[in-house]
Motif scaffolding. Structure first.
Motif, PDB file in Angstrom:
ATOM      1  N   GLU A  17       0.573  -0.921   0.407  1.00  0.00           N
ATOM      2  CA  GLU A  17      -0.377  -0.276  -0.255  1.00  0.00           C
ATOM      3  C   GLU A  17       0.560   1.278   0.271  1.00  0.00           C
ATOM      4  N   SER A  73       0.706  -5.275   7.108  1.00  0.00           N
ATOM      5  CA  SER A  73       0.775  -3.419   7.183  1.00  0.00           C
ATOM      6  C   SER A  73       0.218  -2.984   8.537  1.00  0.00           C
ATOM      7  N   TRP A 109      -6.739   3.668   5.726  1.00  0.00           N
ATOM      8  CA  TRP A 109      -4.647   4.065   6.411  1.00  0.00           C
ATOM      9  C   TRP A 109      -4.415   3.201   7.070  1.00  0.00           C
ATOM     10  N   GLU A 148      -5.017   0.084   4.828  1.00  0.00           N
ATOM     11  CA  GLU A 148      -6.558  -0.415   3.699  1.00  0.00           C
ATOM     12  C   GLU A 148      -5.655   0.410   2.770  1.00  0.00           C
ATOM     13  N   ASP A 149      -5.353   0.652   1.665  1.00  0.00           N
ATOM     14  CA  ASP A 149      -5.348   1.367   0.784  1.00  0.00           C
ATOM     15  C   ASP A 149      -5.217   1.033  -0.997  1.00  0.00           C
ATOM     16  N   ASP A 150      -5.931   2.001  -1.148  1.00  0.00           N
ATOM     17  CA  ASP A 150      -6.318   1.556  -3.155  1.00  0.00           C
ATOM     18  C   ASP A 150      -6.181   2.319  -4.065  1.00  0.00           C
TER      19      ASP A 150
END
Length: 506
Positions: A142, A165, A218, A222-224
């Motif tokens: 990420e 992460s 974040w 979780e980061d797209d």
């Protein structure tokens, strides 16, 4: 995808020290205009120790450190420097994404070619060290994780495994949430990203809206955010704006080094070598001067480019001070590198390149030439002027065979007869020859003096161009040593039986 974040701590300060080594260890600050006031954007380590802080007015900073030097902070300068660094890393990563002013993301998809993700990080740091920068590298899945751990982690190189992460982010301070996202969580008394991640997602979204929900995701790892690689410019050009107009060459020396270092790094990253460059000096208040630099051999070596540029520019006489210096690569070629045998060193070739490039740049390209073969049988017309390029030395075990043409003899004619003179006449000169009854040359008159033949080797029979009556020839060539004159190349014409002088040996 796996990506690496390269964080260069206070990169604008590092860049200043690299470009101006005299600032090393001294207090200085980069200032910018904020609402009509000049405030500190970045400060050197010694300035920070004196109490200078970003956001402080320049007046207050100077009061804390009377010897503080200050320079204008120009974000475009940091972006150009980061772009040059990103292009220098292209051999390790197929793409990069800028995160001005202190870092960039790298595509870590080719890490297996560097010995894994740890090896990729180590090699990236090695390239940065060669350019004078200190940095941290973190590889993660990420974008936020990689950047946050690189900025606030303790290790120089760290790899965050996929799915790990949240654990890596948990101990980081709340300041890792840059911008306004962290302000709302700070008001709740939270201090780490792990505490933020433990909050209920629904409550965070209800209180903080979309921005709060994004920051909460974040912190959970979780980061797209997509990876958007920078688009490379087709024309390689660098520019340095001087802090003060330069009236002598000394201030330009560091600007030239900055330009050539960046161009060399970008050329190496693209596997290219410069052939011709143009340096432009913008004068203050008006005017400009352009200088073209032609290289004898294509190169991407920043040291050589700097040496040649300095040689050309330090002799200039300008009517106004220089305010800006730029360099553009007008012509380039692929850089295949140089293969050296064991024990060889490139210093000799480098010295030759400097001399040849100085001659070509000072006297013009046409002044530097070498003889090249022409598709003509006549010796006096079998060569012509060509652009000079240093010969490539044959390397490897087959060098001897290549030079000798293989295991067998090239010709039945003795090697001495096949040697060609260093001075070849454009038109053969007819000789007043004294010949024995056997036809052997005994002496010849040249310049009103008689020169006796002391040695003679040959003949080497040459003929050709039979398809043209005016150009057809049949000759027997001899290497003749004349008393008082030295070795010469002489031939006997098969049409009239007379002897002619073709050239002289040194």
């Amino acid at each position: 995808m796996r990506r690496a974040y390269l964080h260069l701590t206070r990169f604008p300060v590092q860049r200043r020290v690299v470009e101006s080594p005299e600032l090393s260890g001294r207090p200085f600050a980069l200032v910018e205009a904020v609402r009509g006031q000049r405030r500190v954007a970045f400060a050197s380590t010694s300035a920070l120790k004196a109490g200078v802080r970003p956001g402080m007015t320049l007046t207050a900073a100077t009061a804390l450190e009377p010897g503080l030097r200050h320079f204008d902070y120009r974000p475009e300068d940091e972006q150009r420097a980061l772009t040059a660094l990103g292009e220098a890393l292209l051999p390790l990563a197929p793409g990069f994404q800028l995160r001005a002013p202190d870092g960039l993301w790298l595509d870590a998809g080719a890490a297996h070619l560097c010995g894994g993700e740890d090896g990729l990080g180590a090699r990236v740091l090695a390239v940065c060290a060669e350019l004078g920068y200190r940095a941290h590298v973190v590889v993660a899945s990420e974008a936020f994780t990689a950047r946050a751990v690189a900025r606030h982690g303790a290790r120089r190189v760290e790899v965050v495994a996929p799915g790990d992460s949240a654990r890596a982010l948990a101990p980081l301070p709340l300041s890792a949430l840059e911008g306004r996202e962290g302000a709302a969580f700070s008001a709740l008394g939270l201090t780490t990203l792990g505490e933020v991640a433990a909050l209920p997602a629904g409550a965070v979204a209800a209180r903080g809206g979309a921005a709060g929900a994004r920051a909460h995701a974040w912190c959970r790892g979780e980061d797209d955010t997509p990876f958007v690689p920078a688009v490379l410019e087709e024309v390689l050009e660098e520019r340095v704006v001087l802090d003060f107009p330069a009236e002598s060459f000394e201030p330009l020396r560091f600007a030239l080094k900055t330009l050539t270092d960046r161009l060399g790094a970008r050329l190496s990253g693209r596997c290219l070598a410069a052939v011709r460059l143009t340096f432009t000096l913008k004068l203050d208040p008006t005017g400009h001067r352009q200088v073209t630099l032609t290289l004898a051999r294509p190169t991407a070596r920043a040291k050589l480019l700097h040496e040649l540029a300095r040689h050309r520019l330090e002799a200039l006489r300008l009517e106004n001070p220089v305010a800006e210096v730029s360099a553009r690569v007008d012509e380039h070629s692929e850089d295949g590198g140089q293969q050296l045998a064991l024990g060889d060193t490139p210093e000799g070739d480098a010295a030759l390149e400097v001399v040849l490039s100085r001659l070509a740049s000072t006297l013009g390209e046409a002044s530097l030439f070498a003889a090249g073969l022409e598709p003509v049988h006549r010796p006096e017309a079998a060569h012509g002027a060509r652009a000079f390029r240093p010969p490539e030395a044959r390397r490897g075990l087959s060098a001897g065979l290549l030079e000798s043409g293989g295991a067998g003899p090239v010709s039945s004619v003795p090697a001495a007869s096949r040697e060609r003179p260093s001075r070849l006449l454009a038109e053969p000169a007819c000789l007043e020859a004294e010949v024995a009854e056997s036809g052997r040359l005994l002496a010849a008159r040249m310049g009103g003096r008689r020169h006796r033949v002391t040695a003679l080797t040959g003949p080497e029979r040459l003929g050709g161009e039979w398809w043209s009556e005016s150009s057809a020839f049949q000759r027997d060539y001899y290497r003749v040593h004349f008393e008082g004159l030295g070795p010469a190349w002489v031939f006997r014409d098969g049409r009239d039986g007379r002897f002619y002088l073709q050239g002289l040996f040194d």
